[in-house]
Write an enzyme that holds these catalytic residues in place. Structure first.
Site, PDB file in Angstrom:
ATOM      1  N   CYS A 188      29.892   4.806 130.024  1.00 23.77           N
ATOM      2  CA  CYS A 188      29.541   5.405 128.742  1.00 23.77           C
ATOM      3  C   CYS A 188      30.783   5.259 127.860  1.00 23.77           C
ATOM      4  O   CYS A 188      31.831   5.813 128.155  1.00 23.77           O
ATOM      5  CB  CYS A 188      29.189   6.867 128.996  1.00 23.77           C
TER       6      CYS A 188
ATOM      7  N   CYS B 123      33.606  11.872 115.386  1.00 23.53           N
ATOM      8  CA  CYS B 123      32.402  11.345 114.753  1.00 23.53           C
ATOM      9  C   CYS B 123      32.186  12.037 113.414  1.00 23.53           C
ATOM     10  O   CYS B 123      32.351  13.241 113.310  1.00 23.53           O
ATOM     11  CB  CYS B 123      31.185  11.563 115.649  1.00 23.53           C
TER      12      CYS B 123
ATOM     13  N   CYS C 195      26.620  18.949 118.847  1.00 24.83           N
ATOM     14  CA  CYS C 195      27.481  17.964 119.514  1.00 24.83           C
ATOM     15  C   CYS C 195      28.963  18.287 119.342  1.00 24.83           C
ATOM     16  O   CYS C 195      29.431  18.502 118.225  1.00 24.83           O
ATOM     17  CB  CYS C 195      27.174  16.575 118.949  1.00 24.83           C
TER      18      CYS C 195
ATOM     19  N   CYS D 299      27.723  11.888 128.944  1.00 32.26           N
ATOM     20  CA  CYS D 299      27.880  11.233 127.648  1.00 32.26           C
ATOM     21  C   CYS D 299      27.329  12.142 126.569  1.00 32.26           C
ATOM     22  O   CYS D 299      26.363  12.846 126.784  1.00 32.26           O
ATOM     23  CB  CYS D 299      27.074   9.951 127.596  1.00 32.26           C
TER      24      CYS D 299
ATOM     25  N   GLU E 290      37.378   9.011 124.784  1.00 33.18           N
ATOM     26  CA  GLU E 290      36.936   9.320 126.137  1.00 33.18           C
ATOM     27  C   GLU E 290      35.847   8.333 126.563  1.00 33.18           C
ATOM     28  O   GLU E 290      35.066   7.866 125.746  1.00 33.18           O
ATOM     29  CB  GLU E 290      36.381  10.748 126.192  1.00 33.18           C
TER      30      GLU E 290
ATOM     31  N   CYS F 171      26.378  16.365 113.928  1.00 26.76           N
ATOM     32  CA  CYS F 171      25.183  16.995 114.505  1.00 26.76           C
ATOM     33  C   CYS F 171      25.625  18.346 115.073  1.00 26.76           C
ATOM     34  O   CYS F 171      26.648  18.429 115.738  1.00 26.76           O
ATOM     35  CB  CYS F 171      24.603  16.114 115.609  1.00 26.76           C
TER      36      CYS F 171
HETATM   37  N1  SAH Z   1      26.260   8.924 118.118  1.00 22.07           N
HETATM   38  C1  SAH Z   1      25.327   8.399 119.035  1.00 22.07           C
HETATM   39  C2  SAH Z   1      25.888   8.243 120.450  1.00 22.07           C
HETATM   40  C3  SAH Z   1      26.754   9.357 120.962  1.00 22.07           C
HETATM   41  S1  SAH Z   1      25.944  10.898 121.247  1.00 22.07           S
HETATM   42  C4  SAH Z   1      24.063   9.251 119.057  1.00 22.07           C
HETATM   43  O1  SAH Z   1      24.069  10.318 118.478  1.00 22.07           O
HETATM   44  O2  SAH Z   1      23.078   8.796 119.622  1.00 22.07           O
HETATM   45  C5  SAH Z   1      25.026  10.538 122.718  1.00 22.07           C
HETATM   46  C6  SAH Z   1      23.919  11.511 123.049  1.00 22.07           C
HETATM   47  O3  SAH Z   1      24.390  12.803 123.406  1.00 22.07           O
HETATM   48  C7  SAH Z   1      22.971  11.753 121.882  1.00 22.07           C
HETATM   49  O4  SAH Z   1      21.663  11.538 122.319  1.00 22.07           O
HETATM   50  C8  SAH Z   1      23.177  13.218 121.535  1.00 22.07           C
HETATM   51  O5  SAH Z   1      22.008  13.778 121.026  1.00 22.07           O
HETATM   52  C9  SAH Z   1      23.587  13.811 122.851  1.00 22.07           C
HETATM   53  N2  SAH Z   1      24.345  15.051 122.752  1.00 22.07           N
HETATM   54  C10 SAH Z   1      25.246  15.385 121.824  1.00 22.07           C
HETATM   55  N3  SAH Z   1      25.746  16.612 122.064  1.00 22.07           N
HETATM   56  C11 SAH Z   1      25.165  17.067 123.181  1.00 22.07           C
HETATM   57  C12 SAH Z   1      25.274  18.264 123.944  1.00 22.07           C
HETATM   58  N4  SAH Z   1      26.109  19.221 123.594  1.00 22.07           N
HETATM   59  N5  SAH Z   1      24.509  18.399 125.033  1.00 22.07           N
HETATM   60  C13 SAH Z   1      23.671  17.405 125.411  1.00 22.07           C
HETATM   61  N6  SAH Z   1      23.523  16.252 124.739  1.00 22.07           N
HETATM   62  C14 SAH Z   1      24.264  16.074 123.626  1.00 22.07           C
HETATM   63 FE1  SF4 Z   2      28.010  11.831 116.233  1.00 24.35          FE
HETATM   64 FE2  SF4 Z   2      27.495  13.584 118.161  1.00 24.35          FE
HETATM   65 FE3  SF4 Z   2      25.733  13.213 116.214  1.00 24.35          FE
HETATM   66 FE4  SF4 Z   2      26.101  11.287 118.033  1.00 24.35          FE
HETATM   67  S1  SF4 Z   2      25.291  13.318 118.419  1.00 24.35           S
HETATM   68  S2  SF4 Z   2      25.972  11.051 115.800  1.00 24.35           S
HETATM   69  S3  SF4 Z   2      28.307  11.541 118.430  1.00 24.35           S
HETATM   70  S4  SF4 Z   2      27.811  14.034 115.967  1.00 24.35           S
END
Ligand code: SAH
Ligand code: SF4
Length: 348
Positions: A111, A118, A125, A338, A98, A122
């Site tokens: 984005c 991934c 996420c 994003c 996406e 986290c």
């Molecule tokens: N893997 C990289 C880039 C993709 S995630 C990273 O983690 O930085 C991009 C951003 O989205 C990150 O800052 C992450 O903390 C945030 N993010 C992930 N899940 C989210 C959610 N459910 N609501 C808001 N932000 C989120």
């Molecule tokens: Fe991966 Fe989501 Fe963590 Fe970014 S925030 S490293 S996309 S699991």
């Protein structure tokens, strides 16, 4: 884990000299490669038929040998506020990625995804919840940009904040940045490119070694190492203190910006202690803090904070002398922001 078929090689995967060889091998003159490069990178063309200065024979031949973009299907979802458009690209082997176009007054940001799914996991996420599907190839990364530009979006800025952890695919991400910024490529300024990472030490070290000057964003999650580890498994092998040290080394080498991304989770990381530690981290790194309210999802075990809490959090950071902004919430109805991508992986 579903295995993807072998990556499909596309025009975007080739360097100019590789394309020259391919064209020579198919009876074309080597200078045609430069023409193809111009059609693709300057005129954003995704069909050989549009390359009108190539002979018809060569166009037909190229069509049978190599595609321009690697997508078998593309779904376009504009948000009702028209400020965001989500693209869901289907790859060979029923894999999905996406990307989101975000419209601001003066610029258009893409984005972009660096992996399908991934592996970092986290807990807040959706992409992490979906799990790891595949590393994206150079063509699959560049293809997202080419496709949306062909679709009429004059992209000025790029953020590697879509699906995936870019520094776990750092060599390909690096190659994509080279092509995006080079004069023969898309020719977008390095100053307008940001790579967002959850803090992978080896990847940051790679960027330091390559001397690649781009903006970085670091996703903090929680500034306290023990609490961070509970929601971001990457903390175990990549402690935030070491990540910070390496980031500050990167910043010393390059005159670029660092943003601390902070996703607020109600009752989890919105307390006084976290605020204090986050402010200290921001000061140490001379970084701006970007506050993101959690985008909730039934699969995610956290709640967002109220509008008032996020506003106060910002004000308190500002009072401590830290630059802080609140991430806009465009395209909520299509879950376009994003970092909240992955619906396609769960549904399909
Ligand atoms: N893997 C990289 C880039 C993709 S995630 C990273 O983690 O930085 C991009 C951003 O989205 C990150 O800052 C992450 O903390 C945030 N993010 C992930 N899940 C989210 C959610 N459910 N609501 C808001 N932000 C989120
Ligand atoms: Fe991966 Fe989501 Fe963590 Fe970014 S925030 S490293 S996309 S699991």
């Amino acid at each position: 884990m579903a295995m993807a078929k072998k990556d499909v090689k596309t025009i975007l995967d080739l360097s100019l000299s590789e394309l020259q060889n391919l064209i020579k091998g198919n009876g074309g003159k080597p200078f045609v490669a430069k023409q193809v490069f111009d059609w693709v990178y300057k005129k954003k063309v995704i069909n050989f038929d549009d390359m009108t200065n190539l002979s018809k024979d060569l166009r037909e031949k190229l069509k049978t040998i190599i595609p321009i973009v690697p997508f078998v299907n593309v779904e376009v979802l504009p948000s009702s506020d028209k400020l965001a458009t989500k693209y869901i690209f289907e790859l060979e082997g029923h894999q999905f990625i996406e990307a989101v176009v975000l419209v601001e007054k003066k610029y258009k940001t893409l984005c972009i995804s660096s992996q399908s799914g991934c592996p970092v996991d986290c807990k807040f996420c959706l992409t992490g919840y979906a799990g790891f599907k595949k590393q994206l190839s150079l063509g699959e990364i560049l293809g997202q940009l080419l496709y949306v530009m062909n679709d009429g979006h004059a992209i000025t800025h790029l953020v590697y904040m879509g699906m995936g952890e870019p520094l776990l695919n750092v060599e390909t991400v690096y190659a994509s940045i080279q092509r995006i910024t080079s004069e023969e490529g898309f020719y977008i300024s390095r100053r307008n490119i940001t790579v967002s990472t959850s803090g992978y030490l080896q990847g940051i070290q790679y960027l330091i070694d390559q001397e690649i000057a781009i903006n970085l964003a670091f996703s903090v999650g929680n500034p306290n190492p023990d609490k961070r580890e509970k929601i971001m498994s990457i903390e175990k092998r990549n402690p935030i203190n070491e990540v910070s040290r390496l980031l500050s080394q990167y910043l010393k080498q390059h005159n670029r910006k660092l943003t601390l991304e902070y996703t607020l989770l109600k009752g989890e990381n919105d307390g006084d202690d976290e605020l204090e530690e986050l402010a200290n981290l921001a000061k140490y790194l001379n970084a701006k803090v970007n506050l993101i309210n959690l985008n909730p999802h039934p699969k995610i075990p956290f709640e967002p904070v109220s509008k008032d809490v996020i506003k106060k959090f910002k004000e308190r950071l500002t009072r401590k002398g830290v630059r802080a902004t609140i991430r806009f919430t465009k395209g909520q109805d299509i879950v376009a922001a994003c970092g909240q991508l992955g619906e396609s992986l769960i549904k399909k």
